[in-house]
Each structure stands twice: as C-alpha cells, then as structure tokens.
Design a protein around this motif. Structure first.
Motif, short mmCIF file in Angstrom:
data_model
loop_
_atom_site.label_atom_id
_atom_site.label_comp_id
_atom_site.label_asym_id
_atom_site.label_seq_id
_atom_site.Cartn_x
_atom_site.Cartn_y
_atom_site.Cartn_z
N ASP A 29 0.82 -1.20 0.00
CA ASP A 29 0.00 0.00 0.00
C ASP A 29 0.86 1.26 0.00
O ASP A 29 0.51 2.26 -0.64
CB ASP A 29 -0.95 -0.01 1.20
N ALA A 30 1.98 1.21 0.71
CA ALA A 30 2.90 2.36 0.71
C ALA A 30 3.48 2.59 -0.69
O ALA A 30 3.60 3.74 -1.14
CB ALA A 30 4.02 2.14 1.72
N ALA A 31 3.82 1.52 -1.39
CA ALA A 31 4.34 1.65 -2.76
C ALA A 31 3.27 2.22 -3.68
O ALA A 31 3.56 3.08 -4.53
CB ALA A 31 4.83 0.29 -3.27
N HIS A 32 2.01 1.76 -3.53
CA HIS A 32 0.92 2.30 -4.34
C HIS A 32 0.73 3.79 -4.06
O HIS A 32 0.57 4.59 -4.99
CB HIS A 32 -0.39 1.56 -4.06
N ASP A 33 0.73 4.16 -2.78
CA ASP A 33 0.54 5.56 -2.41
C ASP A 33 1.65 6.45 -2.97
O ASP A 33 1.40 7.56 -3.44
CB ASP A 33 0.45 5.70 -0.89
N GLU A 34 2.87 5.95 -2.90
CA GLU A 34 4.00 6.72 -3.42
C GLU A 34 3.89 6.91 -4.93
O GLU A 34 4.14 8.00 -5.45
CB GLU A 34 5.31 6.00 -3.08
N ALA A 35 3.49 5.85 -5.64
CA ALA A 35 3.32 5.96 -7.09
C ALA A 35 2.20 6.94 -7.43
O ALA A 35 2.35 7.77 -8.35
CB ALA A 35 3.04 4.59 -7.68
N LYS A 36 1.08 6.89 -6.71
CA LYS A 36 -0.02 7.82 -6.95
C LYS A 36 0.43 9.26 -6.72
O LYS A 36 0.11 10.16 -7.51
CB LYS A 36 -1.20 7.51 -6.01
N SER A 51 2.23 18.88 -21.87
CA SER A 51 0.95 18.18 -22.05
C SER A 51 1.18 16.69 -22.31
O SER A 51 0.37 15.85 -21.92
CB SER A 51 0.16 18.81 -23.20
N GLU A 52 2.32 16.36 -22.94
CA GLU A 52 2.66 14.96 -23.18
C GLU A 52 2.94 14.23 -21.87
O GLU A 52 2.48 13.10 -21.65
CB GLU A 52 3.88 14.86 -24.11
N SER A 53 3.68 14.89 -20.98
CA SER A 53 3.98 14.30 -19.67
C SER A 53 2.71 14.11 -18.84
O SER A 53 2.55 13.10 -18.17
CB SER A 53 4.96 15.19 -18.89
N VAL A 54 1.82 15.11 -18.91
CA VAL A 54 0.56 15.02 -18.18
C VAL A 54 -0.28 13.86 -18.72
O VAL A 54 -0.88 13.10 -17.96
CB VAL A 54 -0.21 16.36 -18.25
N ALA A 55 -0.31 13.70 -20.04
CA ALA A 55 -1.08 12.62 -20.65
C ALA A 55 -0.51 11.26 -20.25
O ALA A 55 -1.27 10.33 -19.93
CB ALA A 55 -1.09 12.76 -22.17
N LYS A 56 0.81 11.13 -20.27
CA LYS A 56 1.44 9.86 -19.87
C LYS A 56 1.19 9.56 -18.40
O LYS A 56 0.91 8.42 -18.02
CB LYS A 56 2.94 9.89 -20.15
N ALA A 57 1.28 10.59 -17.55
CA ALA A 57 1.05 10.40 -16.12
C ALA A 57 -0.41 10.03 -15.85
O ALA A 57 -0.70 9.19 -15.01
CB ALA A 57 1.43 11.66 -15.36
N THR A 58 -1.33 10.66 -16.59
CA THR A 58 -2.75 10.34 -16.44
C THR A 58 -3.02 8.89 -16.84
O THR A 58 -3.74 8.17 -16.14
CB THR A 58 -3.62 11.29 -17.30
N GLU A 59 -2.42 8.46 -17.95
CA GLU A 59 -2.57 7.08 -18.40
C GLU A 59 -1.96 6.11 -17.37
O GLU A 59 -2.55 5.06 -17.06
CB GLU A 59 -1.92 6.88 -19.77
#
Length: 180
Positions: A76-83, A97-105
């Motif tokens: 759960d800590a690893a998931h929280d850190e990734a989020k 905008s490309e970075s935001v799109a990749k991060a959103t995906e």
C-alpha cells in the motif's frame, strides 16, 4: 554327490532372474539430487513428467517472521508513493501536455491494477479460506498465501484465477507460501 543337469539349469535361471530384477530396479529408480534453497535442502527428481505441477514453498521475506499485514503495508505504501508521484506530474504547471497525458494514463493503469489486486485477493481468499496478498506489476503477478494453505490443487486454482482475471501468462505468475 552328483549334480544333475536340471539342478544346474534351475540355479542358473534363478541367478539370471535375480540379476534381471536387480538391473531393472537399478536403472528404473528415480535419481534424487539435493538442491540448496536458502540454507535448506530440497530434493528434485530428474525423471519427472513435463508439465507436472510441483509444490514449492518459499518466502520473499529476509526475516521469515514478517506477516501478511507487513506485506500489505509495504504494498500500500508503494501504491501511495506511485499515486503521489503521478499526481505531482499532473498538477505541476511546468509539465508538458505529453507528460501530463502519460502520467494520467499511468495513473489509470495503476488504479486498474489496484482494483484487479483487490478483486483477486477476494476471490483467492474465498477459494483458500484464508488471507492472501496479490501484487500485480504490468505483466507479472505475485500471490502470497498464508502458511499451510498452499497445495498443488490450490496452486493450480490460483493460477487459473489470475490468468482468467488478468490475462497474465502462467510463466509470469508466482505463488508463494508465507513461512511465518
């Protein structure tokens, strides 16, 4: 005392039969070779059939006293850190905008992965009548079950559940029994 031909023939046949039984036994017995596995010795059989399921007991913990709750907290800590990292990229005004799109995906994939982990944990827990932990990382899945719960049959059922729910291939599924 005179030895007759029938007696010689009988003794010879008995010796031939005995040697044939010994040779058959000698060449048909299974060869067992010890394999060291983290300080413990495990026997393997060379003459096993291809595709046979084998029961494997292992632990991912360096300290075997780690409990299922410890693993869940770490996951759960690893998931929280990734989020958190992905949300920072999305919210950063300097991000392209490309970075935001990749991060959103990536955040959508993480959410899907977390949902699959939870669904699989519920299904597997119901199947084994005990606690389990599922960790999915792209095309790899690890399943940790409590001590005394893993058998060959349960292992195959868990593998089938994971494959049907995630489309992860069998070779990328690891099932581990917690030794603690």
């Amino acid at each position: 005392m005179v030895i007759k031909k029938k007696q010689i023939l009988t003794v010879t046949l008995a010796l031939l039969l005995g040697s044939a039984v010994f040779i058959n036994w000698y060449f048909s017995k299974e060869e067992r070779q010890p394999v060291l596995n983290g300080g413990s010795s495990v026997s393997t059989t060379e003459n096993s059939e291809l595709g046979d399921a084998k029961y494997v007991s292992a632990t991912t913990a360096k300290n075997a006293t780690e409990s299922m709750a410890d693993f869940k907290v770490k996951r759960d800590a690893a998931h929280d850190e990734a989020k958190e990292t992905l949300n920072e990229v999305i919210k950063d005004s300097n991000s392209s905008s490309e970075s935001v799109a990749k991060a959103t995906e990536a955040l959508k994939e993480l959410s899907t992965s977390i949902k699959r982990e939870t669904d699989l944990e519920n299904l597997i827990s119901a199947k084994i009548s005990g606690e389990c932990l599922v960790i999915i990382d792209s095309d790899v899945c690890e399943v940790i079950v409590g001590k005394g719960k893993l058998t060959d049959n349960i292992s195959l059922q868990i593998r089938d559940l994971v494959m049907s729910q995630t489309k992860i291939s069998s070779k990328n599924i690891t099932i581990i029994e917690l030794n603690g």
